[in-house]
Design a protein around this motif. Structure first.
Motif, PDB file in Angstrom:
ATOM      1  N   ARG A  72      61.469  54.450  -5.937  1.00 20.29           N
ATOM      2  CA  ARG A  72      61.313  55.720  -5.208  1.00 20.29           C
ATOM      3  C   ARG A  72      62.645  56.194  -4.632  1.00 20.29           C
ATOM      4  O   ARG A  72      62.965  57.376  -4.703  1.00 20.29           O
ATOM      5  N   ARG A  73      63.446  55.269  -4.081  1.00 21.55           N
ATOM      6  CA  ARG A  73      64.746  55.642  -3.510  1.00 21.55           C
ATOM      7  C   ARG A  73      65.702  56.171  -4.573  1.00 21.55           C
ATOM      8  O   ARG A  73      66.604  56.940  -4.262  1.00 21.55           O
ATOM      9  N   SER A  74      65.512  55.792  -5.822  1.00 20.19           N
ATOM     10  CA  SER A  74      66.377  56.285  -6.891  1.00 20.19           C
ATOM     11  C   SER A  74      65.846  57.589  -7.491  1.00 20.19           C
ATOM     12  O   SER A  74      66.328  58.044  -8.519  1.00 20.19           O
ATOM     13  N   GLY A  75      64.831  58.174  -6.853  1.00 18.62           N
ATOM     14  CA  GLY A  75      64.294  59.458  -7.316  1.00 18.62           C
ATOM     15  C   GLY A  75      62.972  59.346  -8.046  1.00 18.62           C
ATOM     16  O   GLY A  75      62.484  60.331  -8.594  1.00 18.62           O
ATOM     17  N   GLY A  76      62.375  58.167  -8.062  1.00 26.25           N
ATOM     18  CA  GLY A  76      61.102  57.960  -8.751  1.00 26.25           C
ATOM     19  C   GLY A  76      59.926  58.605  -8.028  1.00 26.25           C
ATOM     20  O   GLY A  76      60.054  59.081  -6.900  1.00 26.25           O
ATOM     21  N   ALA A  77      58.787  58.603  -8.675  1.00 26.56           N
ATOM     22  CA  ALA A  77      57.565  59.231  -8.164  1.00 26.56           C
ATOM     23  C   ALA A  77      57.144  58.606  -6.839  1.00 26.56           C
ATOM     24  O   ALA A  77      57.010  57.383  -6.733  1.00 26.56           O
ATOM     25  N   HIS A  78      56.926  59.444  -5.844  1.00 22.73           N
ATOM     26  CA  HIS A  78      56.591  58.976  -4.497  1.00 22.73           C
ATOM     27  C   HIS A  78      55.246  58.264  -4.422  1.00 22.73           C
ATOM     28  O   HIS A  78      55.017  57.474  -3.525  1.00 22.73           O
ATOM     29  N   GLU A  79      54.342  58.531  -5.373  1.00 21.77           N
ATOM     30  CA  GLU A  79      53.013  57.926  -5.299  1.00 21.77           C
ATOM     31  C   GLU A  79      52.965  56.478  -5.795  1.00 21.77           C
ATOM     32  O   GLU A  79      51.975  55.778  -5.610  1.00 21.77           O
ATOM     33  N   VAL A  80      54.047  56.000  -6.420  1.00 22.94           N
ATOM     34  CA  VAL A  80      54.089  54.617  -6.912  1.00 22.94           C
ATOM     35  C   VAL A  80      54.423  53.690  -5.748  1.00 22.94           C
ATOM     36  O   VAL A  80      55.441  53.848  -5.088  1.00 22.94           O
ATOM     37  N   TYR A  81      53.532  52.739  -5.475  1.00 16.98           N
ATOM     38  CA  TYR A  81      53.785  51.821  -4.367  1.00 16.98           C
ATOM     39  C   TYR A  81      53.879  50.368  -4.803  1.00 16.98           C
ATOM     40  O   TYR A  81      54.040  49.471  -3.979  1.00 16.98           O
ATOM     41  N   GLY A  82      53.836  50.114  -6.095  1.00 11.86           N
ATOM     42  CA  GLY A  82      54.016  48.759  -6.599  1.00 11.86           C
ATOM     43  C   GLY A  82      54.410  48.769  -8.065  1.00 11.86           C
ATOM     44  O   GLY A  82      53.835  49.513  -8.849  1.00 11.86           O
ATOM     45  N   ILE A  83      55.421  47.978  -8.408  1.00 16.57           N
ATOM     46  CA  ILE A  83      55.816  47.758  -9.809  1.00 16.57           C
ATOM     47  C   ILE A  83      56.114  46.277  -9.938  1.00 16.57           C
ATOM     48  O   ILE A  83      57.008  45.750  -9.274  1.00 16.57           O
ATOM     49  N   GLN A  84      55.349  45.612 -10.766  1.00 19.04           N
ATOM     50  CA  GLN A  84      55.560  44.180 -10.982  1.00 19.04           C
ATOM     51  C   GLN A  84      56.015  43.956 -12.415  1.00 19.04           C
ATOM     52  O   GLN A  84      55.420  44.494 -13.350  1.00 19.04           O
ATOM     53  N   ARG A  85      57.084  43.180 -12.560  1.00 17.87           N
ATOM     54  CA  ARG A  85      57.593  42.784 -13.882  1.00 17.87           C
ATOM     55  C   ARG A  85      57.234  41.334 -14.109  1.00 17.87           C
ATOM     56  O   ARG A  85      57.551  40.479 -13.297  1.00 17.87           O
ATOM     57  N   LYS A  86      56.562  41.084 -15.225  1.00 21.65           N
ATOM     58  CA  LYS A  86      56.202  39.718 -15.597  1.00 21.65           C
ATOM     59  C   LYS A  86      56.537  39.522 -17.065  1.00 21.65           C
ATOM     60  O   LYS A  86      56.780  40.484 -17.780  1.00 21.65           O
ATOM     61  N   SER A  87      56.477  38.300 -17.480  1.00 20.34           N
ATOM     62  CA  SER A  87      56.629  38.002 -18.893  1.00 20.34           C
ATOM     63  C   SER A  87      55.239  37.972 -19.515  1.00 20.34           C
ATOM     64  O   SER A  87      54.378  37.205 -19.084  1.00 20.34           O
ATOM     65  N   GLY A  88      55.025  38.822 -20.497  1.00 17.92           N
ATOM     66  CA  GLY A  88      53.734  38.885 -21.176  1.00 17.92           C
ATOM     67  C   GLY A  88      53.729  37.995 -22.406  1.00 17.92           C
ATOM     68  O   GLY A  88      54.599  37.125 -22.567  1.00 17.92           O
ATOM     69  N   PRO A  89      52.778  38.203 -23.306  1.00 20.71           N
ATOM     70  CA  PRO A  89      52.674  37.400 -24.523  1.00 20.71           C
ATOM     71  C   PRO A  89      53.963  37.436 -25.340  1.00 20.71           C
ATOM     72  O   PRO A  89      54.519  38.506 -25.568  1.00 20.71           O
ATOM     73  N   GLY A  90      54.443  36.276 -25.717  1.00 18.06           N
ATOM     74  CA  GLY A  90      55.649  36.184 -26.525  1.00 18.06           C
ATOM     75  C   GLY A  90      56.905  36.630 -25.800  1.00 18.06           C
ATOM     76  O   GLY A  90      57.902  36.951 -26.424  1.00 18.06           O
ATOM     77  N   GLY A  91      56.854  36.696 -24.471  1.00 16.66           N
ATOM     78  CA  GLY A  91      58.022  37.095 -23.701  1.00 16.66           C
ATOM     79  C   GLY A  91      58.215  38.599 -23.560  1.00 16.66           C
ATOM     80  O   GLY A  91      59.196  39.050 -22.994  1.00 16.66           O
TER      81      GLY A  91
END
Length: 112
Positions: free
Chosen positions: A33-52
């Protein structure tokens, strides 16, 4: 004995819905959000999915499930993660977006 069809595998991503983003996900969304992203986003999680493959889980206050709005949001988040968080899209990515009541709004799989 009757034949039972095989149970399809569960898709990657969270199995429980929640309206609360984990602490690290809230911090990443704050940077977004501070970099200009959408104000309604309150969570972004990065994980490793299938096969990385990167699995991105997004929490939003926006109840709009419109595909056009999703495309804008997806592009904005991906652009931010590539520029500021060194996200690699060599293998594609998976993205789940959860709305304000914890319901899955969108699921995207861009793997080749």
């Amino acid at each position: 004995m009757p034949h039972r069809p095989a149970v399809p595998p569960k898709p990657p991503g969270p199995t429980a819905t929640t309206t609360v983003a984990p602490g690290a996900a809230a911090q990443l969304a704050d940077r977004y959000r501070r970099s200009g992203g959408a104000h309604e986003v309150y969570g972004i999680q990065r994980k490793s999915g299938p096969g990385g493959v990167p699995l991105l889980i997004v929490w939003t206050h926006n109840p709009d499930e419109d595909s056009g709005r999703f495309d804008e949001l997806k592009d904005s988040i991906i652009s931010f993660l590539m520029r500021k968080e060194d996200l690699s899209l060599k293998q594609g990515y998976l993205m789940d977006v959860f709305g304000p009541k914890g319901a899955l709004q969108h699921r995207l799989d861009t793997r080749p």
